[in-house]
Design a protein around this motif. Structure first.
Motif, PDB file in Angstrom:
ATOM      1  N   LEU A  83     -35.163  44.336  95.930  1.00 26.72           N
ATOM      2  CA  LEU A  83     -35.278  45.668  95.324  1.00 26.72           C
ATOM      3  C   LEU A  83     -35.058  45.567  93.806  1.00 26.72           C
ATOM      4  CD1 LEU A  83     -35.648  48.719  95.868  1.00 26.72           C
ATOM      5  CD2 LEU A  83     -33.168  48.890  95.898  1.00 26.72           C
ATOM      6  N   THR A  84     -33.949  44.881  93.417  1.00 25.47           N
ATOM      7  CA  THR A  84     -33.670  44.703  91.984  1.00 25.47           C
ATOM      8  C   THR A  84     -34.847  44.017  91.299  1.00 25.47           C
ATOM      9  OG1 THR A  84     -31.440  44.238  92.735  1.00 25.47           O
ATOM     10  CG2 THR A  84     -31.858  43.959  90.402  1.00 25.47           C
ATOM     11  N   GLY A  85     -35.356  42.978  91.962  1.00 21.84           N
ATOM     12  CA  GLY A  85     -36.466  42.220  91.391  1.00 21.84           C
ATOM     13  C   GLY A  85     -37.689  43.081  91.188  1.00 21.84           C
ATOM     14  N   ILE A  86     -38.005  43.902  92.189  1.00 25.17           N
ATOM     15  CA  ILE A  86     -39.228  44.711  92.095  1.00 25.17           C
ATOM     16  C   ILE A  86     -39.074  45.798  91.024  1.00 25.17           C
ATOM     17  CG2 ILE A  86     -40.645  46.365  93.364  1.00 25.17           C
ATOM     18  CD1 ILE A  86     -40.080  44.482  95.850  1.00 25.17           C
ATOM     19  N   VAL A  87     -37.876  46.433  90.989  1.00 25.04           N
ATOM     20  CA  VAL A  87     -37.649  47.446  89.949  1.00 25.04           C
ATOM     21  C   VAL A  87     -37.773  46.808  88.561  1.00 25.04           C
ATOM     22  CG1 VAL A  87     -35.907  48.968  88.929  1.00 25.04           C
ATOM     23  CG2 VAL A  87     -36.228  48.932  91.393  1.00 25.04           C
ATOM     24  N   SER A  88     -37.180  45.604  88.396  1.00 26.53           N
ATOM     25  CA  SER A  88     -37.264  44.918  87.104  1.00 26.53           C
ATOM     26  C   SER A  88     -38.705  44.579  86.755  1.00 26.53           C
ATOM     27  CB  SER A  88     -36.457  43.623  87.123  1.00 26.53           C
ATOM     28  OG  SER A  88     -35.167  43.876  87.575  1.00 26.53           O
ATOM     29  N   ALA A  89     -39.456  44.108  87.755  1.00 26.48           N
ATOM     30  CA  ALA A  89     -40.858  43.755  87.505  1.00 26.48           C
ATOM     31  C   ALA A  89     -41.626  44.981  87.033  1.00 26.48           C
ATOM     32  CB  ALA A  89     -41.482  43.201  88.777  1.00 26.48           C
ATOM     33  N   LEU A  90     -41.374  46.132  87.668  1.00 26.47           N
ATOM     34  CA  LEU A  90     -42.056  47.360  87.256  1.00 26.47           C
ATOM     35  C   LEU A  90     -41.685  47.734  85.823  1.00 26.47           C
ATOM     36  CD1 LEU A  90     -41.854  49.549  90.484  1.00 26.47           C
ATOM     37  CD2 LEU A  90     -43.828  48.347  89.547  1.00 26.47           C
ATOM     38  N   LEU A  91     -40.377  47.596  85.489  1.00 28.01           N
ATOM     39  CA  LEU A  91     -39.937  47.921  84.131  1.00 28.01           C
ATOM     40  C   LEU A  91     -40.606  47.012  83.096  1.00 28.01           C
ATOM     41  CD1 LEU A  91     -36.112  48.574  84.596  1.00 28.01           C
ATOM     42  CD2 LEU A  91     -37.820  50.195  83.793  1.00 28.01           C
ATOM     43  N   VAL A  92     -40.650  45.707  83.403  1.00 29.19           N
ATOM     44  CA  VAL A  92     -41.259  44.760  82.456  1.00 29.19           C
ATOM     45  C   VAL A  92     -42.750  45.077  82.297  1.00 29.19           C
ATOM     46  CG1 VAL A  92     -41.881  42.346  82.093  1.00 29.19           C
ATOM     47  CG2 VAL A  92     -39.581  42.921  82.824  1.00 29.19           C
ATOM     48  N   LEU A  93     -43.424  45.356  83.416  1.00 31.00           N
ATOM     49  CA  LEU A  93     -44.855  45.682  83.344  1.00 31.00           C
ATOM     50  C   LEU A  93     -45.071  46.956  82.532  1.00 31.00           C
ATOM     51  CD1 LEU A  93     -46.252  44.831  86.881  1.00 31.00           C
ATOM     52  CD2 LEU A  93     -46.685  43.679  84.700  1.00 31.00           C
ATOM     53  N   ALA A  94     -44.212  47.967  82.759  1.00 37.80           N
ATOM     54  CA  ALA A  94     -44.352  49.227  82.022  1.00 37.80           C
ATOM     55  C   ALA A  94     -44.177  48.976  80.526  1.00 37.80           C
ATOM     56  CB  ALA A  94     -43.316  50.236  82.512  1.00 37.80           C
ATOM     57  N   MET A  95     -43.185  48.134  80.187  1.00 34.17           N
ATOM     58  CA  MET A  95     -42.928  47.841  78.779  1.00 34.17           C
ATOM     59  C   MET A  95     -44.118  47.122  78.149  1.00 34.17           C
ATOM     60  SD  MET A  95     -39.992  45.349  77.281  1.00 34.17           S
ATOM     61  CE  MET A  95     -41.010  43.902  77.372  1.00 34.17           C
ATOM     62  N   LEU A  96     -44.631  46.087  78.851  1.00 36.92           N
ATOM     63  CA  LEU A  96     -45.763  45.337  78.304  1.00 36.92           C
ATOM     64  C   LEU A  96     -46.984  46.238  78.200  1.00 36.92           C
ATOM     65  CD1 LEU A  96     -45.361  41.914  80.144  1.00 36.92           C
ATOM     66  CD2 LEU A  96     -44.730  42.500  77.811  1.00 36.92           C
ATOM     67  N   GLY A  97     -47.168  47.100  79.203  1.00 42.45           N
ATOM     68  CA  GLY A  97     -48.308  48.017  79.188  1.00 42.45           C
ATOM     69  C   GLY A  97     -48.239  48.970  78.005  1.00 42.45           C
ATOM     70  N   TRP A  98     -47.050  49.499  77.780  1.00 37.55           N
ATOM     71  CA  TRP A  98     -46.860  50.433  76.663  1.00 37.55           C
ATOM     72  C   TRP A  98     -47.132  49.738  75.326  1.00 37.55           C
ATOM     73  CZ3 TRP A  98     -41.635  51.597  74.073  1.00 37.55           C
ATOM     74  CH2 TRP A  98     -41.793  52.615  73.137  1.00 37.55           C
ATOM     75  N   LEU A  99     -46.539  48.511  75.182  1.00 41.55           N
ATOM     76  CA  LEU A  99     -46.749  47.761  73.940  1.00 41.55           C
ATOM     77  C   LEU A  99     -48.234  47.471  73.730  1.00 41.55           C
ATOM     78  CD1 LEU A  99     -43.838  45.166  73.971  1.00 41.55           C
ATOM     79  CD2 LEU A  99     -44.171  46.991  72.326  1.00 41.55           C
ATOM     80  N   GLY A 100     -48.908  47.061  74.812  1.00 43.48           N
ATOM     81  CA  GLY A 100     -50.330  46.747  74.719  1.00 43.48           C
ATOM     82  C   GLY A 100     -51.131  47.978  74.308  1.00 43.48           C
ATOM     83  N   TRP A 101     -50.812  49.093  74.925  1.00 44.57           N
ATOM     84  CA  TRP A 101     -51.476  50.360  74.618  1.00 44.57           C
ATOM     85  C   TRP A 101     -51.287  50.713  73.137  1.00 44.57           C
ATOM     86  CZ3 TRP A 101     -54.716  54.098  76.180  1.00 44.57           C
ATOM     87  CH2 TRP A 101     -54.602  55.366  75.606  1.00 44.57           C
ATOM     88  N   GLU A 102     -50.015  50.620  72.664  1.00 45.03           N
ATOM     89  CA  GLU A 102     -49.735  50.945  71.261  1.00 45.03           C
ATOM     90  C   GLU A 102     -50.442  49.972  70.328  1.00 45.03           C
ATOM     91  OE1 GLU A 102     -47.816  53.180  69.549  1.00 45.03           O
ATOM     92  OE2 GLU A 102     -47.118  54.373  71.236  1.00 45.03           O
ATOM     93  N   ALA A 103     -50.443  48.680  70.724  1.00 43.35           N
ATOM     94  CA  ALA A 103     -51.060  47.665  69.864  1.00 43.35           C
ATOM     95  C   ALA A 103     -52.544  47.950  69.679  1.00 43.35           C
ATOM     96  CB  ALA A 103     -50.851  46.277  70.467  1.00 43.35           C
ATOM     97  N   VAL A 104     -53.197  48.414  70.750  1.00 43.82           N
ATOM     98  CA  VAL A 104     -54.631  48.664  70.668  1.00 43.82           C
ATOM     99  C   VAL A 104     -54.910  50.005  70.002  1.00 43.82           C
ATOM    100  CG1 VAL A 104     -56.721  49.023  72.024  1.00 43.82           C
ATOM    101  CG2 VAL A 104     -55.119  47.235  72.678  1.00 43.82           C
ATOM    102  N   MET A 105     -54.138  51.019  70.386  1.00 46.14           N
ATOM    103  CA  MET A 105     -54.478  52.384  69.981  1.00 46.14           C
ATOM    104  C   MET A 105     -53.917  52.777  68.616  1.00 46.14           C
ATOM    105  SD  MET A 105     -56.350  53.163  72.390  1.00 46.14           S
ATOM    106  CE  MET A 105     -56.719  54.879  72.031  1.00 46.14           C
ATOM    107  N   ARG A 106     -52.795  52.173  68.202  1.00 45.53           N
ATOM    108  CA  ARG A 106     -52.172  52.639  66.971  1.00 45.53           C
ATOM    109  C   ARG A 106     -52.854  52.015  65.771  1.00 45.53           C
ATOM    110  NH1 ARG A 106     -45.860  52.238  65.180  1.00 45.53           N
ATOM    111  NH2 ARG A 106     -46.449  50.115  64.665  1.00 45.53           N
ATOM    112  N   PRO A 107     -53.407  52.826  64.893  1.00 49.75           N
ATOM    113  CA  PRO A 107     -54.052  52.246  63.711  1.00 49.75           C
ATOM    114  C   PRO A 107     -52.990  51.745  62.736  1.00 49.75           C
ATOM    115  CG  PRO A 107     -54.042  54.623  63.560  1.00 49.75           C
ATOM    116  CD  PRO A 107     -53.416  54.291  64.877  1.00 49.75           C
TER     117      PRO A 107
END
Lengths: 281, 136
Positions: free
Chosen positions: B21-45
């Motif tokens: 459970l801890t592992g899966i929650v952590s994996a989701l958090l890491v994915l969310a963080m990377l996704g957000w960073l990726g989104w900002e990196a692409v979208m933010r001028p």
């Protein structure tokens, strides 16, 4: 008569063991805290950081030392009472060592306000006390426990990672370089650093065979340990980074994405600290 | 749970569900963080620092007047060595001029500062403006 000499000898060796332990504690405190004692930003933080945050750090350190003592305490601590005693001694060594070194380096002077003097010593005593605790266990000779089988419960594995992360973040969070790096980096850099941190964390513990490294049985797929240990460890490292940045007032009025970048920068050493703690402790 | 033997440790085969459970929650958090960073990196001028100043308060201090202000950076690049110059103008003449320096004004962030004047800012016109910056 013979009985009395024997018990006197026992007392003697008990006493000298205790003195040796104190010596190791001082050595550990110096080893681990000297980089921070000689960092300019740490002196300044001692007088300008918010007192509530300093108090929080000071109080958080107590349970941390007790649990650490319970796990690695030098006199093979068994009960929580012994652990608490060891923690108090380590904290005392930390405070005294910081005070003496700061005074020797000319950083404590009579014309400073009491708040500045106490602030400087209190801040430095946190890493110094962790160092004292580690010194008492790691610098000592382990006569018997090399061959003994020892099980680490999951929660204490996570706790050890948190301690390692905290220790390295305390070293790096106060420096200005931390913030300059996060200003210079783009979000792409941050993405690379976070992937690198995760890969190194996993590699350090499982791939390269250090003493104290972890092994997987051949039939377990690699991602089992990755999901159960490395990813929670990385989340802990990031959480510890947020905490130390907040305590050292590094977050300010920055936007969320700027905060995230600085957390990832600090998360890099914190992640290595977390992985290192699993190897060493 | 981890077992340790001869200082080599091996992970257990039959982990408790809480570890997963801890592992899966952590994996989701890491994915969310990377996704957000990726989104900002692409979208933010990438925009250059855009500094603006907002005067927060003017108070009497022992040596004159203290004008506290916020400086915010709307751009997505951090400005270093930001110089801010405060002037008091009376009858079209500059009667007092004081600079203040900020080491950094982070991207999309706000920070605080203050300038001291000997004369009363309310008596004439006051201007507080950023004069320049360098890249960090």
């Amino acid at each position: 008569m013979a009985d009395r000499t024997a018990s006197a000898e026992d007392d003697q060796s008990e006493f000298s063991r205790f003195i040796t332990g104190l010596g190791r504690g001082v050595a550990g405190a110096l080893f681990f805290a000297l980089p921070m004692l000689m960092t300019m930003e740490m002196w300044y933080l001692g007088f300008y950081m918010a007192r509530q945050r300093l108090l929080l750090l000071f109080i958080l350190n107590i349970p941390l030392l007790v649990v650490l003592a319970h796990r690695i305490g030098f006199e093979k601590t068994v009960s929580w009472r012994d652990a608490a005693r060891d923690a108090v001694v380590a904290y005392g060594i930390g405070i005294l060592t910081s005070a003496i070194v700061l005074a020797a380096l000319g950083l404590l002077r009579g014309d400073m306000s009491a708040s500045e003097l106490i602030g400087k010593i209190a801040l430095q005593s946190v890493p110094a006390s962790i160092g004292a605790m580690l010194g008492r266990s790691q610098l000592g000779d382990d006569e018997d426990d090399d061959t003994e089988e020892k099980a680490t419960p999951y929660h204490s594995e996570l706790f050890l990672m948190g301690t390692g992360a905290l220790f390295l973040s305390l070293n790096i969070a106060p420096t200005d370089e931390m913030m300059v790096l996060s200003y210079k980096m783009t979000i792409w850099h941050a993405l690379v650093v976070s992937l690198l941190s995760i890969a190194l964390m996993h590699g350090l513990v499982y791939a390269v065979s250090f003493v104290g490294g972890h092994e997987l049985s051949p039939e377990t797929p690699w991602w089992h340990a990755f999901v159960r240990f490395t990813l929670p460890g990385y989340i802990i490292a990031l959480a510890v980074s947020v905490l130390t940045l907040w305590i050292f007032e590094r977050l300010g009025d920055s936007s969320a994405i700027e905060i995230m970048v600085s957390v990832i920068v600090l998360g890099f050493p914190a992640a290595l600290g977390a992985a290192g703690a699993r190897l060493i402790l | 749970m981890t077992k340790q033997k001869n200082r080599r440790q091996s992970e257990r085969q039959d982990p408790h569900w809480i570890e997963w459970l801890t592992g899966i929650v952590s994996a989701l958090l890491v994915l969310a963080m990377l996704g957000w960073l990726g989104w900002e990196a692409v979208m933010r001028p990438t925009t250059p620092p855009d500094l603006s100043i907002h005067v927060a308060s003017t108070e009497r201090s022992s040596g004159g007047y203290r004008v506290a202000f916020n400086i915010s950076n709307a751009g997505t690049t951090t400005a270093a060595a930001v110089t801010v110059i405060g002037r008091l103008i009376q009858d079209g003449r500059v009667i007092e001029e004081n600079p203040v320096f900020f080491d950094y004004v982070a991207a999309q962030s706000k920070t605080e500062g203050a300038i001291f004047f000997r004369n009363d800012p309310a008596a004439g016109e006051m201007s507080i403006q950023p004069a320049g910056y360098t890249s960090p």
